[in-house]
Write an enzyme that holds these catalytic residues in place. Structure first.
Site, PDB file in Angstrom:
ATOM      1  N   ASP A 112       6.510   7.020   4.405  1.00  0.00           N
ATOM      2  CA  ASP A 112       5.172   7.088   4.976  1.00  0.00           C
ATOM      3  C   ASP A 112       5.302   7.171   6.488  1.00  0.00           C
ATOM      4  OD1 ASP A 112       2.226   6.631   4.812  1.00  0.00           O
ATOM      5  OD2 ASP A 112       2.771   5.684   2.914  1.00  0.00           O
ATOM      6  N   ASP A 214      -0.058   9.601   6.911  1.00  0.00           N
ATOM      7  CA  ASP A 214      -1.263   8.804   6.697  1.00  0.00           C
ATOM      8  C   ASP A 214      -2.448   9.389   7.466  1.00  0.00           C
ATOM      9  OD1 ASP A 214      -2.121   6.119   5.603  1.00  0.00           O
ATOM     10  OD2 ASP A 214      -2.649   5.812   7.710  1.00  0.00           O
ATOM     11  N   GLU A 280      -2.164  12.960   3.767  1.00  0.00           N
ATOM     12  CA  GLU A 280      -3.317  12.319   3.117  1.00  0.00           C
ATOM     13  C   GLU A 280      -4.583  12.966   3.672  1.00  0.00           C
ATOM     14  OE1 GLU A 280      -5.465   8.005   2.434  1.00  0.00           O
ATOM     15  OE2 GLU A 280      -4.419   8.398   4.304  1.00  0.00           O
ATOM     16  N   HIS A 341      -2.163   3.542  -3.978  1.00  0.00           N
ATOM     17  CA  HIS A 341      -2.357   2.146  -3.581  1.00  0.00           C
ATOM     18  C   HIS A 341      -3.751   1.887  -2.993  1.00  0.00           C
ATOM     19  CE1 HIS A 341      -1.446   4.422  -0.057  1.00  0.00           C
ATOM     20  NE2 HIS A 341      -1.816   3.410   0.708  1.00  0.00           N
ATOM     21  N   ASP A 342      -4.593   2.901  -2.970  1.00  0.00           N
ATOM     22  CA  ASP A 342      -5.952   2.732  -2.427  1.00  0.00           C
ATOM     23  C   ASP A 342      -7.027   2.816  -3.502  1.00  0.00           C
ATOM     24  OD1 ASP A 342      -5.016   2.557   0.217  1.00  0.00           O
ATOM     25  OD2 ASP A 342      -5.087   4.727   0.486  1.00  0.00           O
TER      26      ASP A 342
END
Ligand code: GLC
Length: 547
Positions: A112, A214, A280, A341-342
């Site tokens: 990430d 991100d 993302e 994970h969101d």
């Protein structure tokens, strides 16, 4: 199947063929006994992910969520040093071992990268906030208050409250679209850009195979920082502090000026061999597709979250895939995501384990790179976190129903205490079903979700039709979503029943096919295609190559 299809195309880059597996490192495997997962825990689990045999999951790449030094205000997405490892997770030597051990097994390593904001504990921000004339002042986005002392504009934070924090010592506000501990970097400053591009090189030199970037569309905001318009369609029941939800996100993200920067980021990746850039991204298709770059010179894979956002419904999915395929320029490679994970867990969103298996078959048979989320392969559902134990800032600020902790509970490895995740009290509670739902139990059960995923991934990886073949949808509506995947002589039919009723397939080819896999793991052998019925929520993968 690859043999049958003839030559496989070696010119295809690895990330087009790959199945990517996302690891949330805090929750995967704790080797140090502090209740928090770590890099050594990931190393210890690599054989589970791919040891080269059919008995492992068989994924080709891992994406590891942030492990950088961090005060953990947003569990690692607040980075205090872009070139280090938080002692909670290990150290750089452990990271180097991880890369070497993964590569030894043929597993690529994607990490990430959090370019939009750092931690307020990053030395850059400490210097920036120390005085108005500090050389790093302009590395972040500082503005004077309005004459009445209020913030410079009306933007809200994703996590509730205003997107500006007043700094009394220097009399200005700084921008943070997440928690105040995540001040936003000023990418209009060339020194910031250079410093951040160097952080990419740091990890590329250590052998990482790519980055998941991100909130990449946020890195450049409107130069004038204009107010966002009010969103007339905002849900009426938003919490009072959800200023973000009440506005249209017009000036704070997805500005055209992001594209030249993405080209520069891509140019850094292209200094190395076959590294992948994943971003993302959200937003309407015509804007989203621009992130591939006009000439394929920006992201390799702008994440496609559309399947997460639409209902569990054959027509909706058929349409979403068709729209996305139609929007792609010829050089662009698709990709799909069903969990991360969101977002709430796939098994919980889809309402059951049979439906979750169907989702897995969809994800792994569409044309494009699939990204799996850890634990989905054993059917983890949303964890139950007592309100007083909520850790996620989004849940703390905006209410328990917005907490992302539910999809971050520890991986369930075995029926041992703490699900074999750790010897200590875990940072989030293990789900109560861990004694029956875990890797060890599912390994021994030929019909388990894990065995289903193993088989599915192995089918995919041994088939050119599934990895690089064409996608031809069967246009008929109804509860079954059907499509062909074809490469040269190899032709497969995917038939997915999205209803809770038995369903017949729409009119398809007549003749025989060979069942390669059912989501129920109990069918094989020849079938007459025009006689086929699918059980509730059943999916079938059928080889038609012999027709
Ligand atoms: C991304 C991450 C999310 C994080 C946020 C701020 O959306 O996926 O987990 O909270 O960015 O970095």
């Amino acid at each position: 199947m690859a043999d049958q299809a003839g030559k496989s195309e070696s010119a295809v880059p690895w990330w087009q063929r790959a199945v990517v597996y996302q690891i949330y490192p805090r929750s995967f495997k704790d080797s140090s006994g502090n209740g928090i997962g770590d890099l050594q825990g990931i190393i210890d689990s690599l054989d589970y992910l791919n040891d080269g045999s059919d008995a492992s999951l068989g994924v080709d790449a891992i994406w590891i969520s942030p492990f950088y030094p961090s005060p953990m205000a947003d569990f690692g997405y607040d980075v205090a040093d872009y070139c280090g490892v938080d002692p909670l997770f290990g150290d750089l030597a452990a990271f180097d071992r991880l890369v070497a051990e993964a590569h030894r097994r043929g597993i690529k390593v994607i990490i990430d990268w959090v370019p939009n904001h750092s931690s307020d504990q990053h030395s850059w921000f400490k210097q920036s906030r120390s005085s108005r004339d500090n050389l790093k002042r302009d590395w972040y986005i500082w503005r004077d208050p309005k004459p009445d002392g209020s913030p410079p504009n009306n933007w809200g934070s994703f996590f509730g409250g205003p997107a500006w924090r007043f700094d009394a010592a220097t009399g200005q506000y700084y921008l943070h679209q997440f928690v105040p501990e995540q001040p936003e970097l000023n990418w209009r400053n060339p020194m910031v850009k250079e410093a951040m591009l160097d952080t990419l090189r740091f990890w590329l030199d250590r052998g990482v195979d790519g980055f998941r970037m991100d909130v990449i569309a946020l890195i450049i905001k409107d130069e004038l920082l204009r107010d966002n318009p009010v969103n007339p369609d905002a849900p009426p029941d938003l919490p009072d502090n959800d200023l973000f939800g009440r506005l249209q996100q017009v000036y704070n993200m997805d500005q055209d000026e992001v594209h030249p920067i993405l080209k520069e980021i891509r140019a850094v990746l292209d200094e190395y061999d076959e590294r992948v850039g994943i971003g993302e991204l959200w937003g309407p298709l015509p804007r989203w597709v621009k992130y591939y770059g006009e000439h394929g010179d920006e992201l390799h894979l702008p994440f496609n979250f559309r399947l997460i956002d639409i209902p569990f419904d054959a027509d909706a999915i058929r349409q979403s895939v068709a729209e996305m395929e139609a929007a792609l320029p010829p050089f662009a490679w698709p990709n799909y995501v069903l969990g991360n994970h969101d977002r709430p867990r796939l098994a919980s969103r889809y309402g059951g384990l049979a439906q979750a298996r169907l989702g897995g078959m969809l994800l792994l048979t569409l044309r494009g790179t699939p990204t799996l989320y850890y634990g989905d392969e054993i059917g983890l559902s949303n964890g139950t976190i007592p309100p007083e134990m909520i850790q996620d800032p989004q849940g703390v600020n905006l209410g328990a129903h917005r907490s992302r902790d539910v999809c971050r509970t520890p991986m369930q490895w075995s029926a041992a205490a703490v699900a074999g995740f750790s010897d200590a009290e875990p940072w989030l509670p293990v789900s109560s079903d861990y004694r029956s739902r875990n890797v060890a139990v599912q390994r021994e059960d030929p019909g388990s979700m894990l065995r289903f995923y193993q088989k599915l991934i192995h089918c995919r990886q041994s088939s050119d039709a599934l990895t690089i073949g064409d996608y031809q949808p069967v246009p008929a509506g109804g509860p079954c979503l059907c499509y062909y995947r074809q490469h040269q002589q190899e032709k497969l039919l995917v038939a997915l029943n999205f209803s809770g009723e038995t369903a017949r397939l729409p009119e398809l080819d007549q003749g025989q096919g060979r069942v390669l896999l059912s989501t129920e793991m109990d069918r094989s052998g020849s079938v007459e295609i025009d006689q086929l019925t699918l059980r509730p929520f059943e999916g079938l993968l059928i080889d038609l190559s012999l027709l």
